[in-house]
Design a protein around this motif. Structure first.
Motif, PDB file in Angstrom:
ATOM      1  N   PRO A  28       0.790  -1.241   0.000  1.00  0.00           N
ATOM      2  CA  PRO A  28       0.000   0.000   0.000  1.00  0.00           C
ATOM      3  C   PRO A  28       0.819   1.287   0.000  1.00  0.00           C
ATOM      4  O   PRO A  28       0.235   2.381   0.071  1.00  0.00           O
ATOM      5  N   ALA A  29       2.149   1.203  -0.076  1.00  0.00           N
ATOM      6  CA  ALA A  29       2.984   2.403   0.043  1.00  0.00           C
ATOM      7  C   ALA A  29       2.677   3.402  -1.064  1.00  0.00           C
ATOM      8  O   ALA A  29       2.531   3.043  -2.233  1.00  0.00           O
ATOM      9  N   ARG A  30       2.586   4.663  -0.675  1.00  0.00           N
ATOM     10  CA  ARG A  30       2.382   5.769  -1.615  1.00  0.00           C
ATOM     11  C   ARG A  30       3.303   6.916  -1.201  1.00  0.00           C
ATOM     12  O   ARG A  30       3.751   6.982  -0.056  1.00  0.00           O
ATOM     13  N   PHE A  31       3.559   7.812  -2.116  1.00  0.00           N
ATOM     14  CA  PHE A  31       4.417   8.945  -1.787  1.00  0.00           C
ATOM     15  C   PHE A  31       3.788   9.819  -0.700  1.00  0.00           C
ATOM     16  O   PHE A  31       4.493  10.451   0.074  1.00  0.00           O
ATOM     17  N   GLU A  32       2.450   9.842  -0.650  1.00  0.00           N
ATOM     18  CA  GLU A  32       1.783  10.645   0.376  1.00  0.00           C
ATOM     19  C   GLU A  32       2.102  10.140   1.780  1.00  0.00           C
ATOM     20  O   GLU A  32       2.137  10.920   2.736  1.00  0.00           O
ATOM     21  N   THR A  33       2.334   8.834   1.915  1.00  0.00           N
ATOM     22  CA  THR A  33       2.580   8.255   3.235  1.00  0.00           C
ATOM     23  C   THR A  33       4.063   7.967   3.469  1.00  0.00           C
ATOM     24  O   THR A  33       4.422   7.378   4.493  1.00  0.00           O
ATOM     25  N   LEU A  34       4.923   8.373   2.532  1.00  0.00           N
ATOM     26  CA  LEU A  34       6.353   8.103   2.644  1.00  0.00           C
ATOM     27  C   LEU A  34       6.991   9.106   3.612  1.00  0.00           C
ATOM     28  O   LEU A  34       6.845  10.319   3.451  1.00  0.00           O
ATOM     29  N   ALA A  35       7.698   8.585   4.606  1.00  0.00           N
ATOM     30  CA  ALA A  35       8.311   9.445   5.621  1.00  0.00           C
ATOM     31  C   ALA A  35       9.679   9.908   5.142  1.00  0.00           C
ATOM     32  O   ALA A  35      10.690   9.232   5.329  1.00  0.00           O
ATOM     33  N   MET A  36       9.718  11.083   4.515  1.00  0.00           N
ATOM     34  CA  MET A  36      10.974  11.660   4.054  1.00  0.00           C
ATOM     35  C   MET A  36      10.781  13.153   3.840  1.00  0.00           C
ATOM     36  O   MET A  36       9.660  13.671   3.920  1.00  0.00           O
ATOM     37  N   THR A  42      10.295   0.407   0.900  1.00  0.00           N
ATOM     38  CA  THR A  42       9.044   1.168   0.842  1.00  0.00           C
ATOM     39  C   THR A  42       9.068   2.160  -0.313  1.00  0.00           C
ATOM     40  O   THR A  42       8.056   2.370  -0.987  1.00  0.00           O
ATOM     41  N   MET A  43      10.224   2.759  -0.567  1.00  0.00           N
ATOM     42  CA  MET A  43      10.363   3.681  -1.692  1.00  0.00           C
ATOM     43  C   MET A  43      10.117   2.960  -3.017  1.00  0.00           C
ATOM     44  O   MET A  43       9.440   3.483  -3.915  1.00  0.00           O
ATOM     45  N   ILE A  44      10.649   1.739  -3.157  1.00  0.00           N
ATOM     46  CA  ILE A  44      10.426   0.959  -4.378  1.00  0.00           C
ATOM     47  C   ILE A  44       8.932   0.718  -4.590  1.00  0.00           C
ATOM     48  O   ILE A  44       8.413   0.870  -5.700  1.00  0.00           O
ATOM     49  N   ASN A  65       3.722   1.816  -7.394  1.00  0.00           N
ATOM     50  CA  ASN A  65       2.311   2.217  -7.325  1.00  0.00           C
ATOM     51  C   ASN A  65       2.066   3.535  -8.034  1.00  0.00           C
ATOM     52  O   ASN A  65       1.035   3.722  -8.685  1.00  0.00           O
ATOM     53  N   PHE A  66       3.005   4.466  -7.922  1.00  0.00           N
ATOM     54  CA  PHE A  66       2.853   5.772  -8.581  1.00  0.00           C
ATOM     55  C   PHE A  66       2.886   5.629 -10.100  1.00  0.00           C
ATOM     56  O   PHE A  66       2.103   6.257 -10.811  1.00  0.00           O
ATOM     57  N   ASN A 100       0.194   9.426   9.505  1.00  0.00           N
ATOM     58  CA  ASN A 100      -0.194   8.101   9.029  1.00  0.00           C
ATOM     59  C   ASN A 100      -0.809   7.249  10.136  1.00  0.00           C
ATOM     60  O   ASN A 100      -1.843   6.607   9.940  1.00  0.00           O
ATOM     61  N   TYR A 101      -0.158   7.236  11.313  1.00  0.00           N
ATOM     62  CA  TYR A 101      -0.556   6.306  12.375  1.00  0.00           C
ATOM     63  C   TYR A 101      -1.689   6.830  13.252  1.00  0.00           C
ATOM     64  O   TYR A 101      -2.503   6.049  13.748  1.00  0.00           O
ATOM     65  N   TRP A 102      -1.739   8.165  13.446  1.00  0.00           N
ATOM     66  CA  TRP A 102      -2.719   8.699  14.396  1.00  0.00           C
ATOM     67  C   TRP A 102      -3.624   9.772  13.797  1.00  0.00           C
ATOM     68  O   TRP A 102      -4.551  10.237  14.479  1.00  0.00           O
TER      69      TRP A 102
END
Length: 455
Positions: free
Chosen positions: A210-218, A263-265, A270-271, A395-397
């Motif tokens: 489900p990883a997306r750039f919106e949820t990517l921690a960077m 996660t980046m991959i 997905n993008f 993301n988590y809360w």
């Protein structure tokens, strides 16, 4: 002679009436031919039938093009054109068709899929020209395929050039784009060559990360830079052809473990809506096998070699190395072989591909392997920043601020090295009665422990 005008919407009913009269006339002609067959010789019958058919074709103002579901050859195979057209017409049929075929698709955003029904006809318009599509299903008694399905395109003779060049190409491209958008992504892994007789070169499962750039921690700026680069690559087919380069892009992801390389991959796949090929170098015997695996990958794909510094010895001198797990005691995949696959003549065997290497120790890699042109963009994924922490909290809360605890965390994150994976572990509730503030306090305690250990 000038072009005859296209029918207007107000004249559609008259066109259908004309078609009905025409088919009635053709029915009368066929009836007369049947009667003629009973009273005259076969030779004369064939002669009359041949020229009467030419007369019928001459009188008809229509051209018909049939796209069968199965293509005959050495082996029957499904027609890619039929699939693209069927997908294109599925959207059109919802607007005008009255008979539908329904299919239930598991694990899909739209579980009930409706397509144009058998013996149904719908009209389409392209550049002011009207065409008609029909779906026909014929039962065959003496065939393994008992039901033969085809799509028939009908249009006026004077629109032949437009339909056969521009319109059909438009339908195929639109249908293919719609199929790519709706399809499920696949995650592939390569099989050992010894199993190719019984299995394909690549085995696959559905890719559901489900990883997306919106949820990517960077860092948001770095994230935007990567997205812009991906968009430019995806729209760059003509540019790559113009400059004479293979349509591919290389990304090197490096940084400590737990910083989000995998996660980046997944976010990139997905993008871009690309399949992922996870290439395991340790089970490949030689460079020829590596080439065959590359040829077997599809366009619009991400080819990944994770932890490339640990896969095989591709660092330093380009010599073949001993490998005790190999039956012959030799490992024949060489650095030069891998370089030729990435950037040599074999790299042009497909289009729209992304190649990604990941490593924890970028300094160990041969400079030739990661130079610009092979790994076009180097992306460092480092320890968690305050901006990345705020993404994780969101993301988590689903919380964006905390007046008391956020400033403390911001200060500690700037003074310590903690990976996003460790920060996420602290933010994730371990029990139902653990609230948001408790998780933040746990994170503060973890950050202080790391800071104290560093001292």
């Amino acid at each position: 002679m000038g072009k005859k005008p296209s029918p207007t919407p107000n004249s559609i009913s008259r066109l259908y009436a004309y078609k009905k009269k025409l088919w009635s006339l053709l029915g009368i002609i066929r009836f007369l031919l049947n009667m003629f067959e009973k009273f005259f010789s076969r030779q004369l019958h064939r002669y009359v039938t041949k020229y009467s058919q030419k007369l019928i074709n001459f009188m008809s103002p229509y051209i018909h093009i049939t796209f069968p579901y199965l293509i005959s050859g050495n082996n029957l195979r499904h027609s890619e054109a039929y699939t693209c057209i069927k997908t294109y017409l599925s959207a059109k049929s919802l607007e005008s068709a009255k008979i539908f075929n329904a299919e239930v698709v598991q694990n899909n955003q739209t579980p009930l899929v409706l397509t144009m029904g058998d013996n149904e006809e719908i009209m389409d318009e392209f550049n002011g020209v009207h065409v008609w599509w029909s779906c026909n299903q014929v039962t065959q008694q003496d065939s393994d395929e008992k039901e033969k399905t085809s799509l028939t395109l009908t249009f006026y003779k004077w629109h032949r050039e437009l339909v056969t060049t521009s319109y059909i190409q438009h339908v195929l491209e639109e249908g293919k784009a719609m199929s790519m958008k709706k399809r499920k992504l696949k995650l592939y892994t390569n099989n050992p060559k010894d199993e190719w007789r019984f299995k394909r070169k690549w085995s696959s499962i559905t890719f559901e990360h489900p990883a997306r750039f919106e949820t990517l921690a960077m860092d948001p700026k770095k994230k935007e830079e990567i997205i812009n680069d991906l968009v430019k690559f995806k729209d760059g087919k003509e540019y790559y052809a113009k400059v004479g380069k293979a349509w591919k892009r290389g990304y090197l992801l490096f940084g400590p473990p737990g910083t989000g390389k995998s996660t980046m991959i997944s976010a990139i796949a997905n993008f871009m809506n690309y399949d992922v090929y996870d290439l395991e170098l340790s089970i490949i015997k030689d460079n020829i096998e590596l080439k065959r695996l590359l040829i077997a990958t599809s366009n619009k794909s991400v080819i990944v070699i994770e932890d490339i510094d640990c896969s095989i010895d591709l660092t330093g001198k380009r010599k073949e190395k001993k490998d005790l797990s190999s039956p012959t005691g030799e490992y024949k995949v060489t650095l030069s072989g891998l370089l030729n696959i990435i950037d040599g003549i074999w790299s042009s065997c497909g289009g729209e591909r992304i190649i990604i290497f990941t490593t924890n120790f970028v300094d160990k890699l041969d400079p030739a392997l990661i130079r610009r042109g092979r790994m076009d963009m180097h992306i460092e994924l480092s320890y968690c920043s305050y901006e990345a922490f705020k993404v994780l909290v969101k993301n988590y809360w689903d919380v964006e601020s905390h007046d008391e605890l956020f400033p403390i965390i911001e200060k500690l994150i700037g003074e310590t090295n903690m990976t996003p994976a460790d920060v996420a572990e602290s933010l994730m509730p371990k029990s139902f009665n653990k609230d948001f503030e408790t998780c933040l306090k746990d994170l503060i305690q973890s950050l202080e422990n790391v800071k104290e250990k560093a001292k």
